[in-house]
Scaffold this active site. Structure first.
Site, PDB file in Angstrom:
ATOM      1  N   GLU A  76     -17.648  11.225  26.017  1.00 28.42           N
ATOM      2  CA  GLU A  76     -17.406  12.549  25.474  1.00 28.42           C
ATOM      3  C   GLU A  76     -15.955  12.720  25.032  1.00 28.42           C
ATOM      4  O   GLU A  76     -15.681  13.385  24.034  1.00 28.42           O
ATOM      5  CB  GLU A  76     -17.778  13.610  26.512  1.00 28.42           C
ATOM      6  CG  GLU A  76     -18.296  14.869  25.833  1.00 28.42           C
ATOM      7  CD  GLU A  76     -18.050  16.101  26.668  1.00 28.42           C
ATOM      8  OE1 GLU A  76     -18.105  15.997  27.900  1.00 28.42           O
ATOM      9  OE2 GLU A  76     -17.768  17.154  26.078  1.00 28.42           O
ATOM     10  N   ASP A  77     -15.029  12.172  25.781  1.00 28.40           N
ATOM     11  CA  ASP A  77     -13.616  12.482  25.539  1.00 28.40           C
ATOM     12  C   ASP A  77     -12.805  11.382  24.884  1.00 28.40           C
ATOM     13  O   ASP A  77     -11.618  11.563  24.638  1.00 28.40           O
ATOM     14  CB  ASP A  77     -12.939  12.866  26.870  1.00 28.40           C
ATOM     15  CG  ASP A  77     -13.485  14.180  27.407  1.00 28.40           C
ATOM     16  OD1 ASP A  77     -14.113  14.908  26.624  1.00 28.40           O
ATOM     17  OD2 ASP A  77     -13.297  14.454  28.601  1.00 28.40           O
TER      18      ASP A  77
END
Ligand code: MN
Length: 710
Positions: A76-77
């Site tokens: 996600e990051d």
């Protein structure tokens, strides 16, 4: 913050043979990908995945779960994709990370407050592996611990979500340790003043309370020793949110709440639990009605313990919980304890109890199928019968599995269902019979005045959609039968130069409605269509006259009705009309048929080419269609003429038998020409079947002619 070496050491204590090289690999990769990122606290981002992995190691989860904990934010990051993780560490870990990422994205797109229960279910439905939930819970726990660094509005949102979704989830999974901490942290951020009030209330007289705790602990240890019961004793204040909940439930102030303290007696055997209970009850006076045996009847999350409340030293009420070491571990760690027992190669009996536990968990919301298949793979499908989809505004709707956009449309609103002409799933147009999957976003396209199609009944699976559709078609059918009844009555009235409009204007139907106990004129008209009331009867009530004689021939022919299965035919799409089958032509399903509206005996069914119909009033003929189950059989008479050779009769019955046609009656004789004439009354279910068998009979050697008799 744990260091990676500590985590690896922890794993090695409970899983000595584990290949921990994957953990190192995951750690190095996570460090590389998160490099340069920081948390809002200013700390390096890596602290967070490390903390999550540390929490998972404390629950003694397996290597794959720990690796996924280290990597849970990488997709996600950072730039990394699931494919990268799969390549580096394999499919199992990649799937876990993928599951966690999906849940994170899901909760970011949903309005939580009103939707907590659905969202909780949706998360559970999406997580096909319990470990995904545990990683997500660990993630949330660490985020809650560090929530102070976030802006106030975010704190509230995340704390609300934690209270509504994640704390209950920890409870369901039986991980009390996490549940308590999540609840208290959410409480702290959501109701800071109340939290502080309770904190202070607990703090005052803390010294006093500690003395009390120590005194009781010593006393319990002493009396247990006297009775040779091996145990350890634990005394503590209850957690803040449970104190607050108690205050609210009992409507009391914290000063009035006596049992702020709970004691735990942890024994080494099951038998000791009940012995210890007896000892406690002998030492202090039990409070009636407060004893609970959760050992005999475990809670749904498999919690087991004996609970009792007694009047302790100084008249102070206190709660005592008694359980074994193993029950205690389950109470604190819930489902996570499962892996421990699994990896230690638990005995069959213990394994069986894990099954029970998992089964209870699975039964949490719905009845479950055989759960054993989940055990091998640790896969979990908590809601095998349900799916969860989004509306365009992010609302969650729960539908049965195999649901289609039509089910969804009816779940939104009946009118949306009726007017549904198309659907988009995740932005793409799809056919209405497409099945939906959990996580789909569904949009319904409506068109005013659009009508549902009968085909939809084949595609819907939800009770709501089905019952709305049935109600709709019932209304339609009723409207049609009222209109048919109106037609029939109108025709009858015309004979005396009356009109229905005129009759209605003068309220002449009202006495008839009343006399026949119908509620409304429409009900009476529907009854006319169903053949329950004859138009002639109504006419005679409105305008009494001696009934004219009918030509006797017609009457005689029409009354020669044979008894046949009731039903099986529809008048212009109207169900449930009283029908009879004319003997003159003996219609079979599949024959073209016409209905003759009789006086008060419903509709008589003739074949469309029946000669008798030539005599009747064409006004009283209606179109019919067949509607019969294939299993129903109909009697029909057939005649076979052939050369009178030996064995021909056996050939004929052989063909009938082969075609599985039942013979009700048979008769044979020789005609003046010396030919054999056999007549059979047989049972068929369709004109087509009859035609086929007549064809077969014709092929028999020496058969001259075959025909259906009316
Ligand atoms: Mn995270």
């Amino acid at each position: 913050m744990p260091r990676i070496n500590e985590i690896i050491e922890t794993v090695q204590t409970y899983h000595p043979g584990a290949d921990v090289s994957a953990i190192t690999k995951a750690y190095v990769y996570s460090a590389k990908m998160h490099q340069g990122q920081t948390r809002l606290s200013g700390a390096p981002y890596l602290e967070h995945p490390l903390a999550v992995a540390g929490l998972l190691a404390k629950l003694r989860l397996d290597v794959a779960a720990i690796c996924a904990g280290l990597l849970h934010d990488v997709v996600e990051d950072t730039e990394a994709g699931i494919g990268d993780i799969k390549q580096l560490l394999g499919a199992e870990i990649a799937n876990l990370v993928d599951g966690v990422t999906k849940i994170t994205l899901l909760s970011a797109t949903t309005k939580t407050a009103q939707q907590a229960e659905s969202l909780r279910k949706m998360i559970l439905a999406m997580a096909d592996d319990i470990r995904v939930l545990l990683i997500k819970l660990a993630d949330r726990l660490h985020n809650m611990r560090t929530l102070g660094y976030l802006p106030a509005e975010k704190q509230r949102r995340i704390a609300t979500e934690t209270r509504e979704i994640y704390a209950p989830m920890a409870h369901r999974l039986g991980i009390r340790r996490w549940q308590v901490e999540l609840e208290d942290l959410a409480f702290y951020y959501l109701e800071p003043e109340t939290y502080r009030m309770i904190q202070q209330g607990v703090a005052t007289r803390r010294g006093e309370r500690q003395e009390f705790i120590d005194e009781v602990k010593v006393k319990i240890v002493q009396v247990m020793a006297e009775h040779n019961i091996k145990c350890r004793v634990d005394g503590r204040s209850k957690h803040f949110s449970s104190i607050y909940e108690k205050m609210q439930r009992r409507q009391v102030d914290i000063d009035e709440l006596y049992d702020l303290v709970a004691f735990r007696v942890i024994t080494t055997s099951l038998k000791d639990c009940y012995d210890a209970l007896g000892v406690i009850h002998n030492t202090w006076k039990p409070i009636p009605g407060r004893f609970r045996d959760y050992i005999g009847i475990p809670k749904p999350n498999m919690y087991q313990s004996l609970h009792t409340s007694v009047v302790g030293p100084g008249g102070q009420r206190m709660e005592v919980q008694i359980r074994t070491e193993q029950m205690h571990q389950v109470a604190e760690e819930g489902i996570a304890a499962h892996w421990l027992y699994k990896e230690q190669g638990a005995s069959n009996e213990a394994e069986e109890r894990r099954f029970t536990w998992l089964r209870r968990l699975l039964e949490w919301q719905r009845e479950q199928k055989e759960p054993s298949e989940y055990m091998d793979t640790l896969r979990m499908d908590l809601f095998p019968e349900e799916i969860f989809v989004f509306t365009p505004t992010g609302e969650v709707k729960e539908l049965p599995k195999e649901a289609t956009p039509i089910d969804f449309a009816y779940a939104i609103h009946t009118e949306v269902g009726h007017q549904c002409v198309g659907a988009k799933i995740n932005g793409r147009m799809v056919p209405l019979r497409t099945t939906l999957s959990t996580g789909d976003q569904v949009e319904i396209i409506t068109q005013a005045n659009h009508k549902p199609s009968k085909d939809w009944l084949k595609y819907v699976v939800s009770n709501r959609a089905r019952s709305k559709l049935r109600a709709y078609f019932r209304d339609q059918e009723r409207a049609r039968s009222v209109s048919l009844g109106r037609d029939l009555l109108e025709r009858e009235l015309k004979k005396r130069n009356l009109t229905l409009a005129g009759v209605l204007r003068e309220n002449k139907l009202d006495p008839v409605v009343e006399e026949l106990s119908y509620k409304t004129v429409d009900n009476l008209l529907a009854a006319v269509a169903y053949g329950k009331v004859s138009p002639r009867h109504i006419l005679n009530r409105i305008d009494p006259q001696p009934e004219p004689e009918h030509p006797p021939g017609l009457l005689k022919r029409l009354s020669r009705l044979r008894k046949r299965p009731q039903g099986g035919i529809k008048v212009k799409g109207v169900d449930d009309v009283l029908v009879r089958y004319a003997k003159c032509c003996n219609p079979l399903p599949g024959d073209a048929v016409k209905g003759y509206i009789t006086r008060g005996r419903g509709v008589t069914v003739h074949t469309a080419d029946c000669k008798d119909l030539g005599h009747v009033d064409p006004e009283r003929l209606v179109d019919l269609e067949w509607d019969v189950p294939a299993s129903q059989v109909w009697p029909v008479r057939i005649q076979v003429v052939g050369n009178n050779r030996t064995g021909i009769l056996a050939d004929i019955t052989g063909v009938l038998k082969q075609r599985e046609i039942g013979i009700v009656e048979a008769e044979a004789h020789t005609d003046p020409d010396g030919n054999g004439v056999a007549t059979f009354l047989v049972e068929v279910n369709h004109a087509r079947q009859l035609k086929r068998v007549l064809g077969d009979l014709k092929k028999i050697r020496d058969v001259i002619s075959v025909r259906r008799l009316n």
